[in-house]
Design a protein around this motif. Sequence first.
Motif, PDB file in Angstrom:
ATOM      1  N   LEU A   1       0.835  -1.209   0.000  1.00 48.62           N
ATOM      2  CA  LEU A   1       0.000   0.000   0.000  1.00 48.62           C
ATOM      3  C   LEU A   1       0.872   1.264   0.000  1.00 48.62           C
ATOM      4  CD1 LEU A   1      -2.837   1.287   0.258  1.00 48.62           C
ATOM      5  CD2 LEU A   1      -2.588   1.115   2.724  1.00 48.62           C
ATOM      6  N   LEU A   2       1.992   1.181   0.682  1.00 47.30           N
ATOM      7  CA  LEU A   2       2.825   2.384   0.827  1.00 47.30           C
ATOM      8  C   LEU A   2       3.367   2.867  -0.525  1.00 47.30           C
ATOM      9  CD1 LEU A   2       4.796   1.573   4.105  1.00 47.30           C
ATOM     10  CD2 LEU A   2       2.808   3.051   3.803  1.00 47.30           C
ATOM     11  N   ILE A   3       3.749   1.928  -1.378  1.00 49.56           N
ATOM     12  CA  ILE A   3       4.298   2.353  -2.678  1.00 49.56           C
ATOM     13  C   ILE A   3       3.185   2.984  -3.525  1.00 49.56           C
ATOM     14  CG2 ILE A   3       4.045   0.234  -4.085  1.00 49.56           C
ATOM     15  CD1 ILE A   3       7.165   2.391  -3.946  1.00 49.56           C
ATOM     16  N   VAL A   4       1.945   2.460  -3.364  1.00 47.32           N
ATOM     17  CA  VAL A   4       0.811   3.053  -4.089  1.00 47.32           C
ATOM     18  C   VAL A   4       0.572   4.472  -3.573  1.00 47.32           C
ATOM     19  CG1 VAL A   4      -1.647   2.805  -4.627  1.00 47.32           C
ATOM     20  CG2 VAL A   4      -0.220   0.779  -4.427  1.00 47.32           C
ATOM     21  N   LEU A   5       0.672   4.630  -2.266  1.00 47.27           N
ATOM     22  CA  LEU A   5       0.482   5.954  -1.661  1.00 47.27           C
ATOM     23  C   LEU A   5       1.552   6.939  -2.167  1.00 47.27           C
ATOM     24  CD1 LEU A   5      -1.452   7.148   0.485  1.00 47.27           C
ATOM     25  CD2 LEU A   5       0.303   6.709   2.191  1.00 47.27           C
ATOM     26  N   VAL A   6       2.763   6.454  -2.273  1.00 45.20           N
ATOM     27  CA  VAL A   6       3.865   7.294  -2.776  1.00 45.20           C
ATOM     28  C   VAL A   6       3.583   7.730  -4.209  1.00 45.20           C
ATOM     29  CG1 VAL A   6       6.299   7.257  -3.472  1.00 45.20           C
ATOM     30  CG2 VAL A   6       5.628   6.379  -1.237  1.00 45.20           C
ATOM     31  N   VAL A   7       3.161   6.776  -5.045  1.00 44.27           N
ATOM     32  CA  VAL A   7       2.887   7.091  -6.459  1.00 44.27           C
ATOM     33  C   VAL A   7       1.765   8.127  -6.549  1.00 44.27           C
ATOM     34  CG1 VAL A   7       2.044   6.148  -8.642  1.00 44.27           C
ATOM     35  CG2 VAL A   7       3.683   4.852  -7.298  1.00 44.27           C
ATOM     36  N   VAL A   8       0.676   7.869  -5.826  1.00 42.96           N
ATOM     37  CA  VAL A   8      -0.500   8.748  -5.908  1.00 42.96           C
ATOM     38  C   VAL A   8      -0.159  10.152  -5.397  1.00 42.96           C
ATOM     39  CG1 VAL A   8      -2.804   9.135  -4.949  1.00 42.96           C
ATOM     40  CG2 VAL A   8      -2.176   6.876  -5.818  1.00 42.96           C
ATOM     41  N   LEU A   9       0.533  10.214  -4.275  1.00 44.23           N
ATOM     42  CA  LEU A   9       0.850  11.539  -3.714  1.00 44.23           C
ATOM     43  C   LEU A   9       1.869  12.286  -4.575  1.00 44.23           C
ATOM     44  CD1 LEU A   9       0.840  10.788   0.107  1.00 44.23           C
ATOM     45  CD2 LEU A   9      -0.664  12.345  -1.116  1.00 44.23           C
ATOM     46  N   THR A  10       2.800  11.558  -5.180  1.00 43.81           N
ATOM     47  CA  THR A  10       3.764  12.220  -6.069  1.00 43.81           C
ATOM     48  C   THR A  10       3.042  12.813  -7.278  1.00 43.81           C
ATOM     49  OG1 THR A  10       5.419  10.596  -5.408  1.00 43.81           O
ATOM     50  CG2 THR A  10       5.915  11.897  -7.356  1.00 43.81           C
ATOM     51  N   LEU A  11       2.108  12.053  -7.823  1.00 42.63           N
ATOM     52  CA  LEU A  11       1.382  12.551  -9.003  1.00 42.63           C
ATOM     53  C   LEU A  11       0.389  13.656  -8.624  1.00 42.63           C
ATOM     54  CD1 LEU A  11       0.682   9.201 -10.915  1.00 42.63           C
ATOM     55  CD2 LEU A  11       2.343  10.970 -11.499  1.00 42.63           C
ATOM     56  N   GLU A  12      -0.199  13.552  -7.462  1.00 45.88           N
ATOM     57  CA  GLU A  12      -1.222  14.528  -7.069  1.00 45.88           C
ATOM     58  C   GLU A  12      -0.614  15.801  -6.476  1.00 45.88           C
ATOM     59  OE1 GLU A  12      -4.878  14.218  -7.098  1.00 45.88           O
ATOM     60  OE2 GLU A  12      -4.278  12.762  -8.623  1.00 45.88           O
ATOM     61  N   GLN A  13       0.458  15.626  -5.700  1.00 47.90           N
ATOM     62  CA  GLN A  13       0.997  16.754  -4.948  1.00 47.90           C
ATOM     63  C   GLN A  13       2.359  17.235  -5.444  1.00 47.90           C
ATOM     64  OE1 GLN A  13      -0.583  18.294  -1.863  1.00 47.90           O
ATOM     65  NE2 GLN A  13      -2.145  17.480  -3.216  1.00 47.90           N
TER      66      GLN A  13
ATOM     67  N   LEU B   1      -8.654   3.211  -5.250  1.00 50.56           N
ATOM     68  CA  LEU B   1      -9.142   3.452  -3.886  1.00 50.56           C
ATOM     69  C   LEU B   1      -8.284   4.511  -3.178  1.00 50.56           C
ATOM     70  CD1 LEU B   1      -9.694  -0.266  -2.802  1.00 50.56           C
ATOM     71  CD2 LEU B   1     -11.449   1.371  -3.440  1.00 50.56           C
ATOM     72  N   VAL B   2      -6.965   4.342  -3.327  1.00 55.12           N
ATOM     73  CA  VAL B   2      -6.046   5.295  -2.690  1.00 55.12           C
ATOM     74  C   VAL B   2      -6.237   6.688  -3.287  1.00 55.12           C
ATOM     75  CG1 VAL B   2      -3.608   5.846  -2.302  1.00 55.12           C
ATOM     76  CG2 VAL B   2      -4.398   3.491  -2.139  1.00 55.12           C
ATOM     77  N   LEU B   3      -6.457   6.725  -4.602  1.00 55.14           N
ATOM     78  CA  LEU B   3      -6.689   8.019  -5.269  1.00 55.14           C
ATOM     79  C   LEU B   3      -7.900   8.726  -4.669  1.00 55.14           C
ATOM     80  CD1 LEU B   3      -6.214   7.696  -9.141  1.00 55.14           C
ATOM     81  CD2 LEU B   3      -5.415   9.546  -7.673  1.00 55.14           C
ATOM     82  N   ILE B   4      -8.990   7.966  -4.495  1.00 55.32           N
ATOM     83  CA  ILE B   4     -10.225   8.543  -3.950  1.00 55.32           C
ATOM     84  C   ILE B   4      -9.981   9.073  -2.536  1.00 55.32           C
ATOM     85  CG2 ILE B   4     -12.561   7.965  -3.144  1.00 55.32           C
ATOM     86  CD1 ILE B   4     -12.639   5.913  -5.497  1.00 55.32           C
ATOM     87  N   VAL B   5      -9.340   8.253  -1.714  1.00 53.23           N
ATOM     88  CA  VAL B   5      -9.095   8.655  -0.315  1.00 53.23           C
ATOM     89  C   VAL B   5      -8.197   9.888  -0.272  1.00 53.23           C
ATOM     90  CG1 VAL B   5      -8.009   7.926   1.844  1.00 53.23           C
ATOM     91  CG2 VAL B   5      -9.440   6.317   0.582  1.00 53.23           C
ATOM     92  N   VAL B   6      -7.124   9.870  -1.043  1.00 54.59           N
ATOM     93  CA  VAL B   6      -6.175  10.989  -1.036  1.00 54.59           C
ATOM     94  C   VAL B   6      -6.852  12.278  -1.522  1.00 54.59           C
ATOM     95  CG1 VAL B   6      -4.116  11.888  -2.216  1.00 54.59           C
ATOM     96  CG2 VAL B   6      -4.084   9.607  -1.197  1.00 54.59           C
ATOM     97  N   ARG B   7      -7.593  12.186  -2.605  1.00 57.92           N
ATOM     98  CA  ARG B   7      -8.242  13.387  -3.158  1.00 57.92           C
ATOM     99  C   ARG B   7      -9.247  13.962  -2.176  1.00 57.92           C
ATOM    100  NH1 ARG B   7      -9.024  11.264  -9.302  1.00 57.92           N
ATOM    101  NH2 ARG B   7      -6.935  11.819 -10.032  1.00 57.92           N
ATOM    102  N   ARG B   8     -10.035  13.084  -1.550  1.00 58.43           N
ATOM    103  CA  ARG B   8     -11.052  13.580  -0.600  1.00 58.43           C
ATOM    104  C   ARG B   8     -10.384  14.199   0.623  1.00 58.43           C
ATOM    105  NH1 ARG B   8     -16.375   9.743  -0.575  1.00 58.43           N
ATOM    106  NH2 ARG B   8     -16.892  10.139  -2.744  1.00 58.43           N
ATOM    107  N   THR B   9      -9.340  13.534   1.099  1.00 60.85           N
ATOM    108  CA  THR B   9      -8.652  14.040   2.292  1.00 60.85           C
ATOM    109  C   THR B   9      -8.013  15.397   1.998  1.00 60.85           C
ATOM    110  OG1 THR B   9      -8.144  11.749   2.830  1.00 60.85           O
ATOM    111  CG2 THR B   9      -6.980  13.421   4.077  1.00 60.85           C
ATOM    112  N   LEU B  10      -7.312  15.453   0.864  1.00 63.47           N
ATOM    113  CA  LEU B  10      -6.625  16.707   0.529  1.00 63.47           C
ATOM    114  C   LEU B  10      -7.615  17.802   0.158  1.00 63.47           C
ATOM    115  CD1 LEU B  10      -3.582  15.295  -1.449  1.00 63.47           C
ATOM    116  CD2 LEU B  10      -3.666  16.083   0.916  1.00 63.47           C
TER     117      LEU B  10
END
Lengths: 296, 166
Positions: B29-41, B145-154
């Motif tokens: 999960l952590l590597i997915v979080l890294v990818v998503v946050l790098t692309l989003e933020q 799923l991670v994308l949805i959570v990250v976008r909503r949280t941010l």
Amino acid sequence: MNRRRVWGLFVALVLTALVLITIDFREDDVVADAGRDAASVGLAPFERGLSRVVSPLRRLGVNVADLFTTRSENQRLRDEVAELRERRRAYADLERELADVRALLGFRDDLGLTTTPARVIAVSPSNFEWTMTIDAGERDGVVRGMAVVEANGLVGRVLSTTASASRVLLLIDPNFSVAARSVSTSALGLVDGRGSDAMRFGPLDPRAVLAEGDELVTATFPGSAVPSGIPIGRVISQDERSSRLTSVFRVLPFVDAARLDHVLVVLAGPAPIVPPFEDSDDLDDGLDVEADGDAG
Amino acid sequence: MLAALVLTGLLLQVSILPLVAGGGFTPDLLIVLVVVLTLEQGPRTGLWVAAVSGLLADLALTTVPLGSTMLVQVALAYVIGLLRPYLSERADLTTAVLAGMTGVVAVLSHGALAALLSAQEPPAGEVVAWSALVVGAFAILLAPLVLIVVRRTLAGTEASASEVPA
């Protein structure tokens, strides 16, 4: 500018990671151990809390997984049982066949016969003719008149042959007749087939007395292809048609014609114990010399 | 808020995700979080998240050398940061595919590092290859799923920040 900052940050973090790896590789690694201990202590409450929340889910997951594996395991075991049953049947069949063949070979060796093996491939469907077809023929050295035996005794006689098969007249057929001898009394006679009824034994000597259970074996006579000493059957009673001049006995064959599978065709009987007389050239020569001397 | 995301991700990684392990391989999960946050933020945030989550993962695990997960995640976050300008924004499918590929590369990198650094016998190549494929597949599934959570949280964080009077 932003790119350079990112590059700088990247290099710094990579260096940090490399330093941490280096520290971790030292044997007296107090810093890394302390960090791990701290992380363990810090994460433990969260892990415990989550574990409580998750444990029913874990059990459910395990149970569901078990359900699927139990079903598939059950199916696998059923398949395995079916396969083993099938193998057991095949094994029992092979075991019986092996026992038959062993008995057959033992019988052949005991009597010192020269034989060729054959399998019964067909049995006469008629109720008035007791014959069978075997898968050995002229190619195997089989000729008309040869005896056919199995482990229990005489089966019959070859009636006709082709290159690869032969028709055998069974000893219970009414057309079958063979010279026989009583093992206990040595009484000689003829055994005739009677179809589904018991065979009949007619001794040449009408006064011959045979008891119930007396065994009959083949007797040799000039021109017969059936070797001597092959078991035929057992006397079960005296026939009602016996009279002062003739005595007839009912005989039950040793061979069950309905259960024949492997048989042997007798190509040659046992070697004679007493060798046949040979023409002596020396004797002839001696006689010639004597004749010459007389003449002289 | 990022710290909460990372911490939650770490807790999920060590508690729940081992339950959904496929063929003995746990999703990353952590590597997915890294990818998503790098692309989003952006790459800077991605690098920090990679470093912190990698370090925490190393601390939570005792079998890998401290700093190895951090090194792998930082390197991958940097590469994704370099790719980011060339990717269209909010391309969810691209993010999922990139997460899958990054998952594969992360496992292979961990395998290579283990072979280089570990004193014990390294894992078999076949095991590493299978693990990489399974983790990559899991990463593709987890990324949306991670994308949805990250976008909503941010989005919630940005909304509350904008409500604060200047």
